[in-house]
Each structure stands twice: as C-alpha cells, then as structure tokens.
Write a protein that holds these residues in place. Structure first.
Motif, PDB file in Angstrom:
ATOM      1  N   TYR A 260       0.835  -1.212   0.000  1.00 48.25           N
ATOM      2  CA  TYR A 260       0.000   0.000   0.000  1.00 48.25           C
ATOM      3  C   TYR A 260       0.867   1.259   0.000  1.00 48.25           C
ATOM      4  O   TYR A 260       0.617   2.204  -0.765  1.00 48.25           O
ATOM      5  CB  TYR A 260      -0.911  -0.021   1.226  1.00 48.25           C
ATOM      6  N   ALA A 261       1.899   1.273   0.833  1.00 44.55           N
ATOM      7  CA  ALA A 261       2.777   2.444   0.922  1.00 44.55           C
ATOM      8  C   ALA A 261       3.497   2.690  -0.400  1.00 44.55           C
ATOM      9  O   ALA A 261       3.649   3.838  -0.831  1.00 44.55           O
ATOM     10  CB  ALA A 261       3.778   2.260   2.060  1.00 44.55           C
ATOM     11  N   GLU A 262       3.917   1.631  -1.060  1.00 42.47           N
ATOM     12  CA  GLU A 262       4.574   1.783  -2.366  1.00 42.47           C
ATOM     13  C   GLU A 262       3.617   2.361  -3.399  1.00 42.47           C
ATOM     14  O   GLU A 262       4.012   3.224  -4.201  1.00 42.47           O
ATOM     15  CB  GLU A 262       5.134   0.450  -2.836  1.00 42.47           C
ATOM     16  N   LYS A 263       2.374   1.921  -3.384  1.00 49.60           N
ATOM     17  CA  LYS A 263       1.376   2.487  -4.302  1.00 49.60           C
ATOM     18  C   LYS A 263       1.106   3.944  -3.961  1.00 49.60           C
ATOM     19  O   LYS A 263       0.981   4.785  -4.849  1.00 49.60           O
ATOM     20  CB  LYS A 263       0.074   1.688  -4.251  1.00 49.60           C
ATOM     21  N   LEU A 264       1.047   4.249  -2.681  1.00 50.77           N
ATOM     22  CA  LEU A 264       0.779   5.604  -2.216  1.00 50.77           C
ATOM     23  C   LEU A 264       1.884   6.563  -2.665  1.00 50.77           C
ATOM     24  O   LEU A 264       1.609   7.657  -3.157  1.00 50.77           O
ATOM     25  CB  LEU A 264       0.678   5.591  -0.689  1.00 50.77           C
ATOM     26  N   LEU A 265       3.137   6.147  -2.516  1.00 47.79           N
ATOM     27  CA  LEU A 265       4.266   7.003  -2.869  1.00 47.79           C
ATOM     28  C   LEU A 265       4.691   6.857  -4.326  1.00 47.79           C
ATOM     29  O   LEU A 265       5.547   7.608  -4.789  1.00 47.79           O
ATOM     30  CB  LEU A 265       5.466   6.718  -1.960  1.00 47.79           C
ATOM     31  N   GLU A 266       4.080   5.886  -5.019  1.00 43.87           N
ATOM     32  CA  GLU A 266       4.372   5.647  -6.440  1.00 43.87           C
ATOM     33  C   GLU A 266       5.852   5.377  -6.688  1.00 43.87           C
ATOM     34  O   GLU A 266       6.443   5.855  -7.654  1.00 43.87           O
ATOM     35  CB  GLU A 266       3.888   6.820  -7.290  1.00 43.87           C
ATOM     36  N   ARG A 267       6.435   4.594  -5.762  1.00 45.84           N
ATOM     37  CA  ARG A 267       7.839   4.194  -5.911  1.00 45.84           C
ATOM     38  C   ARG A 267       8.105   3.001  -4.998  1.00 45.84           C
ATOM     39  O   ARG A 267       7.381   2.778  -4.033  1.00 45.84           O
ATOM     40  CB  ARG A 267       8.779   5.337  -5.561  1.00 45.84           C
ATOM     41  N   PRO A 268       9.147   2.251  -5.298  1.00 45.83           N
ATOM     42  CA  PRO A 268       9.521   1.151  -4.402  1.00 45.83           C
ATOM     43  C   PRO A 268      10.034   1.704  -3.072  1.00 45.83           C
ATOM     44  O   PRO A 268      10.638   2.780  -3.031  1.00 45.83           O
ATOM     45  CB  PRO A 268      10.652   0.431  -5.136  1.00 45.83           C
ATOM     46  N   ILE A 269       9.769   0.984  -1.999  1.00 45.06           N
ATOM     47  CA  ILE A 269      10.272   1.357  -0.673  1.00 45.06           C
ATOM     48  C   ILE A 269      11.037   0.164  -0.124  1.00 45.06           C
ATOM     49  O   ILE A 269      10.490  -0.930  -0.001  1.00 45.06           O
ATOM     50  CB  ILE A 269       9.115   1.717   0.292  1.00 45.06           C
TER      51      ILE A 269
END
Length: 83
Positions: free
Chosen positions: A26-35
C-alpha cells in the motif's frame, strides 16, 4: 473498520493494523515508488506517507460521529513533539 480504512489509519498513525506485507505494498502504491524495508525507519519516509494519506485520514475521521475535526484549531503535539 474496513481493510482499506485500516491501511489509512496505519499510514497516518504508524500503528500497524494489517499485515506488514500488505501495508508495504500500500505504501509503495501511495508514494508511487519502491520502498526498501529499512526506509520505514526513516522519519522522512513516514512524513511523505502521512502527507499523502492525510486527506483520506481526515475524511475517515469526519465519517465517525464522535470524531469531528474543527477548523481554526491548532493541533497539539504528541509525546514525540510531532503534529
């Protein structure tokens, strides 16, 4: 509370309410980048996540009858000194 609402609350409060793998995705989709996993230890990443999810979190709070946000009221700092 729905799964999506739990993701929103987790993103804003840093209190994990879902499986970490689900939140990571979810966080990766939210920030539109890999984490990278270790980035969740960085305050700058959490600020970025919170800034993105803030409108959804406020909308969720507005839905609840006992949690109404008030305009022109300064937020108190939490015990970490954060807003």
């Amino acid at each position: 509370m729905t799964f999506e609402e739990k993701l929103t609350v987790t993103a804003f409060t840093k209190i994990l309410m879902v499986d970490m793998n689900d939140f990571h995705e979810y966080a990766e989709k939210l920030l539109e980048r890999p984490i990278m996993t270790h980035e969740f230890a960085l305050e700058s990443v959490w600020k970025e996540i919170q800034d993105k999810v803030r409108p959804d979190f406020v909308a969720l709070c507005e839905k609840h009858p006992h949690t109404k946000t008030r305009k022109n009221v300064k937020c108190k700092r939490n015990y970490h000194g954060e807003m």
